[in-house]
Write an enzyme that holds these catalytic residues in place. Structure first.
Site, mmCIF file in Angstrom:
data_model
loop_
_atom_site.group_PDB
_atom_site.id
_atom_site.type_symbol
_atom_site.label_atom_id
_atom_site.label_comp_id
_atom_site.label_asym_id
_atom_site.label_seq_id
_atom_site.Cartn_x
_atom_site.Cartn_y
_atom_site.Cartn_z
ATOM 1 N N GLU A 184 38.216 43.941 1.333
ATOM 2 C CA GLU A 184 39.050 45.115 1.533
ATOM 3 C C GLU A 184 40.127 45.129 0.460
ATOM 4 O O GLU A 184 41.071 44.374 0.501
ATOM 5 C CB GLU A 184 39.695 45.056 2.926
ATOM 6 C CG GLU A 184 40.573 46.241 3.278
ATOM 7 C CD GLU A 184 39.837 47.574 3.339
ATOM 8 O OE1 GLU A 184 38.902 47.777 2.551
ATOM 9 O OE2 GLU A 184 40.208 48.409 4.171
ATOM 10 N N GLY A 205 39.302 36.844 15.084
ATOM 11 C CA GLY A 205 39.834 35.562 15.551
ATOM 12 C C GLY A 205 39.935 34.550 14.418
ATOM 13 O O GLY A 205 39.180 33.582 14.376
ATOM 14 N N SER A 246 43.456 33.684 12.675
ATOM 15 C CA SER A 246 44.753 32.982 12.710
ATOM 16 C C SER A 246 44.896 32.125 13.946
ATOM 17 O O SER A 246 44.390 32.456 15.018
ATOM 18 C CB SER A 246 45.900 33.994 12.703
ATOM 19 O OG SER A 246 45.953 34.667 11.489
#
Lengths: 378, 398, 378, 398
Positions: D244, D127, D129
């Site tokens: 990542e 959660g 954007s």
């Protein structure tokens, strides 16, 4: 898997870079080119002193036994400085052929002169019709007593005008594009029947047309079985050109970014304009992709499997040439008018990159080779 | 909607074509076909031939030597020149200062200068750009200070094309240093023989000498050489810059180059085949041909809309012509590099009278220089980045 | 040379645009698509009332005698609104074939229904193996008394599910890809032995698979000589698709520019970012190039010289598809996430453009055709 | 410098490959090979298989179920998954919130959440954007107000991938509205079953349902679900976003797609020949293959430099991987569109259990949706425009 330099490689790189930093900035380069040879014998001597001319030769032959990585380091630095001396012709091409094709006796006779900087070599191979087809050899060699007699015309012999010894490919048997029947022959540049016409190339280097009329020569190795060696050395040559191109595009990119930071227009540094920032970023991406493939080519250029070797090298040439074209053109565009002038360095990088693209196979040629080999074997 | 030319237009095209065929010196045609530079004498020679025919300044008003042609006729004329290929009229006098003089100049100036432009008795060059100005033209610094009935000019111009041949230069000079950027600029005509002018050549990366720096050191210019009003020069410059539109795409020239590429690609061989038969080369060539055909249609649409709406106003569509035209010119030189292959390398001296045999095919030596030189077309006359800014602002309202 | 509309054309364009403005915004389009047919019979009726269904037919046949320019005007407006009704299938394809291939008696029998909006047509031509090769017809027609008997499978029949009459191509003689030996046949959709499977396409239109098992049919014109007519109508179809694509990319570009002007990020309208401005400008350039070629295709699509006609049309398809790809992809990119959603219009333009690219020959196909025809005949 | 893997690495690769071969359900492999979406159950099924083997969260610390693999081994593992193709670990728990919890969370949070991520008992979603924020993430507006031992959350999140399957959501919420943009943000873990949460699907242009809006209407979240300190959430988010990197280029996935393209292009015919033999298609394919090989090398170089210099710091080179990786993924879908040709058109319902025969080849229906869907990869996770800004600033210093 390891992309680091070992201690020897680091020392090699440092010594080359130091020499070029001290003696090969843009103004010095102009002076080196202004001499009668079009390059500097003093610089050549320094290369000998640093051992660069001995790089590819085995220790028995008085060399350092350097491989693809070492060639890459040297050529990348040369690309950054746009070195015009006949290193590629003498050491990468000539040295590579001598190391692989010549007998111990021939090596003992020729290589010391090369290593000490007295003897320059050139590879007289291309012909008017051959374009980038390495096997398209029509110059002929026929037995002549102990030796051979050569006839034919060789073209675009890189630094062929200043070489004392030419290595000439010629056909002993087979049809025009047969893989078998091609030999390599060693000829002194002043041999009777050999004539040369030297000229400048677009990037400020030199080349020659060579005519052979009943020229006596000695064979290097098997006079009918040289194609595998020619292909091996051509792959090493392409890997070396890829490294040189990466050096040239790296420097062209640096010059461009510096220019964006200093050049003022409309009251701001032009590097503040997002469209130019993005082009600079795209150049960086292209550079990193080229660098990756130049490393692959360097590491694979001595691979024992000729199919895998050529695939990697040809793939690298495609990527490097595409990146080089984009970076060279973008560097000019972002410089604007000043990039079009001889007085400013960036245009010379663009020109060298353009000529590398056309040397030992262009984009379409190597794309075809990779394609015919079934792709990049992902 | 109708694509075809009228019968009259076709007849006109045939007349132009026949005249060029009969009168264009083969030496000039061959040089242009291979992308070589012409000598000054060759340009003068051809202009005189056109002048004798009455075609040297066709788009000018008839009273100054113009032809009273429709925009379509002007287009046809310029296409036929490009197709031959013949030299197009030298722009500095014909397209640049000439229209400024007959629009804003006084009678004396018109009488004195226009006839000598028409027959190329005077070779003009353009003194707009300055070092450090680049795309920001109005930031110019060259000063002109009134001293009696003269202006005294000090400063430097650059990128001055063919100034080495020029008899006159038209200059933007700053006459009011206190005014805002675009104000305080005047438009001066300066005799290149005036003491204090120095021309320094700039060699370009193709090895050629097209451009120059021009230095002004206390150069005294008669006040009668001021065009229009003092401090209004920026208006005249804008008029001048928006005046050349249709030719900007260089469609005719690119068409001629592509025809030549096809000839050459059918001569050069790859292995058993010809370059023209290589599928990848062929696909690239065809893509460029299609883009060029589209550009020709776009150009005709702009021409038609100008013919309908009247000229004079800057048309932002000309930015499309400039962007795509320069991309295609550059793509064409890349195709030719693909054709010539390894023979891109040798550098032949560019001087006339060089008589050693060529290395490789006899057209090869001009290929790489032409590729290098053509990088300029996306830079000069408002870089393609500037053109995109114009489209974004003037057309898209961003 | 003249790019202006005449008075009739201007009236035609105004009436189409007014209809679409009133009844075909994005929300209305969703409603039109939600019915059982996947399109709106009411809108179809309005097309009939406006005379759009009579456009290509001669005045003797009750039509308006419209040519390439008129088809372009209508299709471009349809592209702007993403009209999903079967106009292309019924009028451009079916109407074009009927007008050219059918006898006076057949035209008198079928066309009034088409013009009044009662009869829809479809062209059952493609087959599983044919890809974009128009002459690759393997369905067969054999004589059967007065008429013919058809066998075979037709695929990707645009709006074939809602047509009452199918025009089927079938081979009477010759080998699989021969130019001669192909005929056109008129078949009622409910004829015994004919079965259809309708389905939606990616862009919200419809198509059908059609199986023919001993289906009785009547020939339209010469049963062995239909290829020239098929090629003519295919070129008209491509010209119409080019016009539709131009309408779609024009609207996608407008939506994008509007979005750049309204969408705020980092405290400013994103249209203030130069990189996005430049992309918007590049889309404009691509749009103008596509528009130029769509006009060329419209004007050349009825040219008597089939070589010049096809060259222009294929060149237009290449340009339009390339521009459409760039504009469609850029429109999504500049919208960001919202452009990826079904709720927002721009993605639907992207999808329609992508499907037009794959209809009646894609970029590679038409590039090959132009190339084989010797280029654009500059 | 040495390209080859060590013997140990090769043995590891063989072990991974053999395990996947033996355990990957064919149905899952076939769906991925054709670019189809997996059902939730299929992802859970595969995660459980990996979990049983101890490979479900390899890069985590060993104490939480990780594998203590070298970066090279992690790379090999993820390449082998992509090559199979097998599902890569669901990122929301494994790569995103998991590392945040074990780095910044308290012991209770670690015990409670990490094991349930490892076996996918809990499906997480992200959660971050919000509507109107886009690339400007820190402008988020969702409020969390402390009320006793709860936070009361109001606001809206969007682009929430696979929220329809999620048990938990990790959110950035604004806890101090007066602080500057990046300050005043906290990192909350929220049970999706809490009253006041509404999930609204967003259908994407490929017809799929991957993303959602998530609405929070007076949602009461226990204060114990705050990660780390209040108002420090932006730091944790930056950690998460920079975490990542290696996978971002999706080299393995693109390699698998290209292998598949070659198979399919050898099946589809153009006239007498096959698509794979068409020289223009072949040249485009080879160009993409070469770019991909270069990207693989670039990725290995980034990996090697991270292995040497330590991870954790954002590496701007990851922007290169993101840009080029997304360009290649998109180019691959365009090549597949070229292969499928006219059979791009039919739209098959995307649901499982659809059993009508396919129109055209049985892999065709996934091609266009995959082309449409893949446009997202140059938008999400920092659009390519943002990545270029990062390179310009962080690497080039512009």
């Amino acid at each position: 898997m390891d992309f680091d330099l070992n201690e020897e490689q680091r020392l090699l790189k440092e010594s080359v870079d130091r020499l070029l930093l001290d003696r090969y900035d843009f103004e010095a380069r102009k002076r080196h080119m202004s001499g009668p040879e079009g390059w500097s014998p003093e610089i050549w001597e320094s290369f000998a002193e640093l051992g660069l001319l001995a790089l590819p030769f085995s220790e028995e032959d008085g060399g350092f036994g350097g491989g693809g990585a070492e060639a890459m380091l040297v050529m990348e630095s040369f690309g950054r400085a746009l070195v015009v001396e006949p290193y590629f012709a003498t050491v990468i091409l000539g040295g590579g052929l001598m190391a692989r094709a010549a007998s111990a006796e021939q090596r003992a006779r020729v290589l010391p002169g090369v290593i000490e900087g007295r003897t320059r070599l050139a590879f007289a191979h291309s012909e008017r019709q051959s374009r980038y087809d390495l096997a398209d050899v029509r110059a002929t060699a026929v037995r002549d007593g102990e030796g051979w007699k050569l006839n034919g015309d060789k073209t675009l012999v890189l630094h062929g005008d200043c070489a004392q010894q030419l290595i000439v490919s010629a056909r002993v048997a087979g049809g025009p594009r047969d893989e078998g029947g091609v030999g390599l022959f060693l000829v002194a540049a002043d041999a009777p029947g050999l004539s040369r016409r030297g000229y400048a190339t677009q990037d400020g280097m030199r080349a020659a047309e060579v005519a052979l009329r009943d020229v006596r020569a000695e064979a290097l190795g098997d006079p009918e079985g040289a194609m595998p060696i020619i292909r091996q050395v051509a792959d090493e040559a392409v890997a070396a050109l890829c490294a040189e191109a990466v050096g040239a595009m790296e420097r062209a990119h640096e010059l461009t970014i510096e220019y964006l930071k200093t050049r003022q227009q409309f009251g701001v540094h032009i590097g503040a304009f997002q469209a130019l920032q993005h082009r600079g970023a795209e150049m960086f991406v292209a550079l990193e992709q080229a660098r990756s493939m130049a490393m692959l080519a360097a590491m694979m250029s001595r691979d024992p499997d000729p199919v895998e070797r050529s695939r990697a090298v040809s793939g690298a040439k495609v990527q490097v040439d595409r990146s080089g074209r984009f970076i060279g053109q973008s560097a000019i565009q972002l410089h604007g008018g000043v990039g079009m002038t001889m007085e400013y360095a960036v245009g010379h990088y663009f020109k060298r990159l353009s000529m590398i693209e056309k040397t030992f196979g262009d984009i379409d040629h190597h794309l075809r080779l990779v394609s015919e080999a079934g792709g990049m074997a992902l | 909607m109708e694509l075809a030319f009228t019968k009259e237009e076709l007849a006109f095209r045939d007349e132009v074509r026949a005249f060029i065929d009969a009168n264009l010196p083969a030496r000039i045609r061959d040089k242009l076909r291979d992308g070589r530079h012409l000598a000054k004498e060759e340009i003068v020679e051809w202009t005189r031939i056109l002048h004798k025919k009455g075609w040297s300044v066709p788009k000018w008003p008839v009273e100054y030597g113009g032809c009273d042609w429709t925009p379509i006729q002007q287009y046809i004329f310029s296409e036929e020149l490009a197709a031959a290929p013949a030299p197009e009229p030298l722009p500095f006098g014909y397209s640049m200062v000439g229209p400024v003089i007959y629009t804003f100049g006084n009678e004396a100036q018109k009488k004195r200068f226009l006839p000598r432009i028409a027959d190329l008795s005077d070779w003009w060059c353009q003194g707009f750009s300055e070092p450090g100005a680049g795309s920001d033209l109005a930031s110019l610094k060259t000063r002109a200070v009134r001293d009696g009935d003269h202006y005294v000019v000090n400063g430097q111009k650059t990128w001055t094309t063919l100034a080495q041949h020029a008899d006159w230069i038209f200059c933007l000079v700053r006459t009011d240093p206190d005014a805002k950027k675009q104000q305080g600029i005047s438009f001066l005509l300066i005799d290149m023989k005036t003491p204090g002018i120095t021309v320094r050549p700039i060699q370009t990366i193709d090895g050629g000498h097209e451009i120059n720096e021009v230095f002004f050191d206390d150069v005294r210019v008669p006040a009668e050489n001021l065009v229009g009003e003092e401090n209004r020069g920026w208006d005249y410059a804008k008029f001048l810059l928006s005046n050349e539109r249709v030719g900007i795409a260089r469609v005719g020239a690119s068409k001629a180059r592509i025809r030549r590429i096809k000839e050459l690609a059918a001569l050069e061989r790859i292995g058993e085949g010809r370059v023209i038969d290589d599928p990848r080369f062929r696909a690239k060539l065809t893509e460029v041909e299609i883009e060029l055909k589209a550009l020709e249609m776009t150009q005709l649409r702009v021409l038609a809309s100008e013919a309908r709406n009247g000229k004079g106003k800057p048309n932002p569509a000309s930015s499309v012509l400039k962007i795509k035209g320069s991309e295609i010119q550059q793509a064409v030189t890349e195709l030719l590099m693909d054709v010539v292959g390894p023979y891109a390398l040798p550098r032949a001296p560019q001087e006339d009278g060089w008589n050693e045999p060529p290395v490789g095919p006899d057209w090869a030596d001009a290929v790489a220089p032409s590729y290098f030189n053509t990088r300029k077309v996306s830079i000069y006359g408002g870089s393609n980045e500037i053109q995109k800014n114009i489209i974004a602002k003037a057309i898209l309202g961003l």
